[in-house]
Design an enzyme around this catalytic site. Structure first.
Site, PDB file in Angstrom:
ATOM      1  N   TYR A  33       0.826  -1.198   0.000  1.00 61.48           N
ATOM      2  CA  TYR A  33       0.000   0.000   0.000  1.00 61.48           C
ATOM      3  C   TYR A  33       0.863   1.252   0.000  1.00 61.48           C
ATOM      4  O   TYR A  33       2.077   1.197   0.201  1.00 61.48           O
ATOM      5  CB  TYR A  33      -0.968   0.004   1.188  1.00 61.48           C
ATOM      6  CG  TYR A  33      -0.355   0.326   2.537  1.00 61.48           C
ATOM      7  CD1 TYR A  33       0.491  -0.577   3.175  1.00 61.48           C
ATOM      8  CD2 TYR A  33      -0.609   1.537   3.176  1.00 61.48           C
ATOM      9  CE1 TYR A  33       1.055  -0.277   4.408  1.00 61.48           C
ATOM     10  CE2 TYR A  33      -0.057   1.840   4.413  1.00 61.48           C
ATOM     11  CZ  TYR A  33       0.775   0.924   5.030  1.00 61.48           C
ATOM     12  OH  TYR A  33       1.340   1.227   6.251  1.00 61.48           O
ATOM     13  N   LYS A 151       6.449  -2.136   1.871  1.00 63.08           N
ATOM     14  CA  LYS A 151       5.277  -1.539   2.553  1.00 63.08           C
ATOM     15  C   LYS A 151       4.066  -2.458   2.409  1.00 63.08           C
ATOM     16  O   LYS A 151       3.175  -2.207   1.601  1.00 63.08           O
ATOM     17  CB  LYS A 151       5.012  -0.134   1.980  1.00 63.08           C
ATOM     18  CG  LYS A 151       4.118   0.716   2.880  1.00 63.08           C
ATOM     19  CD  LYS A 151       4.195   2.165   2.469  1.00 63.08           C
ATOM     20  CE  LYS A 151       3.163   3.026   3.145  1.00 63.08           C
ATOM     21  NZ  LYS A 151       3.207   3.034   4.597  1.00 63.08           N
ATOM     22  N   GLU A 183      11.928   2.183  14.331  1.00 59.92           N
ATOM     23  CA  GLU A 183      11.070   3.291  13.871  1.00 59.92           C
ATOM     24  C   GLU A 183       9.821   3.315  14.737  1.00 59.92           C
ATOM     25  O   GLU A 183       9.686   2.505  15.659  1.00 59.92           O
ATOM     26  CB  GLU A 183      10.721   3.095  12.389  1.00 59.92           C
ATOM     27  CG  GLU A 183      10.073   1.757  12.095  1.00 59.92           C
ATOM     28  CD  GLU A 183       9.923   1.439  10.617  1.00 59.92           C
ATOM     29  OE1 GLU A 183       9.842   2.349   9.793  1.00 59.92           O
ATOM     30  OE2 GLU A 183       9.852   0.232  10.301  1.00 59.92           O
ATOM     31  N   LEU A 207      11.006   1.008   7.195  1.00 60.21           N
ATOM     32  CA  LEU A 207      10.406   1.504   5.962  1.00 60.21           C
ATOM     33  C   LEU A 207      11.198   2.730   5.501  1.00 60.21           C
ATOM     34  O   LEU A 207      11.564   3.575   6.325  1.00 60.21           O
ATOM     35  CB  LEU A 207       8.939   1.904   6.186  1.00 60.21           C
ATOM     36  CG  LEU A 207       8.253   2.244   4.869  1.00 60.21           C
ATOM     37  CD1 LEU A 207       7.955   0.976   4.070  1.00 60.21           C
ATOM     38  CD2 LEU A 207       6.978   3.028   5.087  1.00 60.21           C
TER      39      LEU A 207
HETATM   40  N1  PMP Z   1       7.634   3.615   9.034  1.00 63.48           N
HETATM   41  C1  PMP Z   1       6.489   2.904   9.042  1.00 63.48           C
HETATM   42  C2  PMP Z   1       6.470   1.577   9.729  1.00 63.48           C
HETATM   43  C3  PMP Z   1       5.332   3.424   8.435  1.00 63.48           C
HETATM   44  O1  PMP Z   1       4.187   2.707   8.435  1.00 63.48           O
HETATM   45  C4  PMP Z   1       5.382   4.711   7.836  1.00 63.48           C
HETATM   46  C5  PMP Z   1       4.153   5.320   7.209  1.00 63.48           C
HETATM   47  N2  PMP Z   1       3.718   4.651   6.116  1.00 63.48           N
HETATM   48  C6  PMP Z   1       6.598   5.400   7.842  1.00 63.48           C
HETATM   49  C7  PMP Z   1       7.705   4.821   8.445  1.00 63.48           C
HETATM   50  C8  PMP Z   1       6.729   6.760   7.205  1.00 63.48           C
HETATM   51  O2  PMP Z   1       6.775   6.661   5.816  1.00 63.48           O
HETATM   52  P1  PMP Z   1       6.238   7.846   4.881  1.00 63.48           P
HETATM   53  O3  PMP Z   1       7.022   9.074   5.275  1.00 63.48           O
HETATM   54  O4  PMP Z   1       6.550   7.400   3.518  1.00 63.48           O
HETATM   55  O5  PMP Z   1       4.786   7.991   5.179  1.00 63.48           O
END
Ligand code: PMP
Length: 287
Positions: A33, A151, A183, A207
């Site tokens: 996603y 993701k 994270e 991620l």
């Molecule tokens: N880490 C995780 C585990 C996440 O789910 C997200 C949000 N999708 C992020 C980091 C941040 O990624 P982004 O800045 O692309 O939203």
């Protein structure tokens, strides 16, 4: 709600949209996603989200049902049809349905991927009061699988982490593997020490946040020092500031970890400045 959603080539009222009970996204979390934010009806960091979607699909040998141009057109059509000013667009691609349950991947030539998009209206998305108050986080073990850079929709443990945080009277959880913060449950995590921004380096462990990439670029352009390396909860508790980034939260300060105030316990200047720069710069390049 009365949204128009997109499913496999069709725009439909949300209650008319249907997915098979055999869809592998539903049965096996065999889906990826993206979430793109929308400010003033325009898409933030769109190219980054498309690039990461293509990477996630590639890592899982999943067929991409649409081109980047088609994706942009679908996002824009959903913004228009739902009169979306500020909010989010959720996009999910699953390996589709072979009409039965089977661990073996179906042949993509016979079974097309399923693609679904919907909007979430969030008036005042960029005026989040948490930017002024800051977030309180708890730390919990990171027991997710080893490919967190893809993701996928396997979000049960992140959901459980948010529930654990809520139960503890906090806003979110930071995940810890082998003694180091990976994270947040749905965001990337940072600390600031003596003016240096520290965040975990990119690997299969986290991620690769689209907002992370933009914020680190803006920080370097503003002559701030960035160190991409793991840090511990103990180091975070002794830091001057902490913050998180994500496409829906942008940059939000963290003021408390496991009950200990970070610095003076109020949002710090680096997080505030990065939030301002990020919002300003990404509005300029929004499409
Ligand atoms: N880490 C995780 C585990 C996440 O789910 C997200 C949000 N999708 C992020 C980091 C941040 O990624 P982004 O800045 O692309 O939203």
């Amino acid at each position: 709600m009365n949204r128009t959603v997109y499913v496999n080539g069709e725009y439909l009222p949300e209650e008319a949209a249907k997915i098979s009970v055999f869809d592998r996204g539903f049965l096996m979390a065999d889906a990826v996603y993206e979430v793109t934010s929308v400010l003033d009806g325009r898409l933030i960091d769109f190219a980054g989200h498309v690039a990461r979607l293509e990477r996630s699909l590639g890592e899982l040998d999943m067929a991409n049902p649409v081109t980047a141009e088609e994706l942009l057109a679908i996002h824009r059509e959903l913004v228009t049809r739902n009169a979306l000013t500020d909010g989010l667009i959720y996009l999910q691609v699953s390996r589709g349905s072979s009409g039965d349950r089977d661990f073996i991947f179906p042949d993509p030539a016979r079974v097309p991927s399923t693609i679904v998009l919907f909007t979430q209206s969030k008036p005042g998305l960029c005026d989040n009061p948490q930017a002024a108050t800051g977030l309180k986080v708890i730390s919990i073990p990171d027991i997710r699988w080893g490919r967190r850079d893809i993701k996928t929709v396997q979000l049960l443990y992140p959901s459980m982490g948010k529930m654990m945080a809520q139960k503890a009277g906090c806003d979110d959880a930071w995940l810890v593997a082998d003694g180091f913060v990976t994270e947040g449950t749905s965001n990337n995590a940072y600390i600031v020490r003596n003016g240096t921004i520290v965040t975990r380096d990119l690997s299969h462990d986290i991620l690769h946040g689209i907002t992370r990439s933009a914020v680190l670029r803006f920080a370097r352009e503003a002559q701030m020092t960035v160190e991409e390396r793991p840090f511990t909860i103990a180091e975070a508790r002794g830091a001057d500031e902490a913050f998180i980034t994500s496409a829906s939260a942008f940059v939000l300060p963290v003021v408390d970890i496991d009950g200990a105030a970070i610095g003076p316990g109020v949002p710090g200047p680096v997080a505030r400045r990065l939030r301002e720069i990020y919002l300003e710069e990404s509005r300029k390049t929004a499409i």
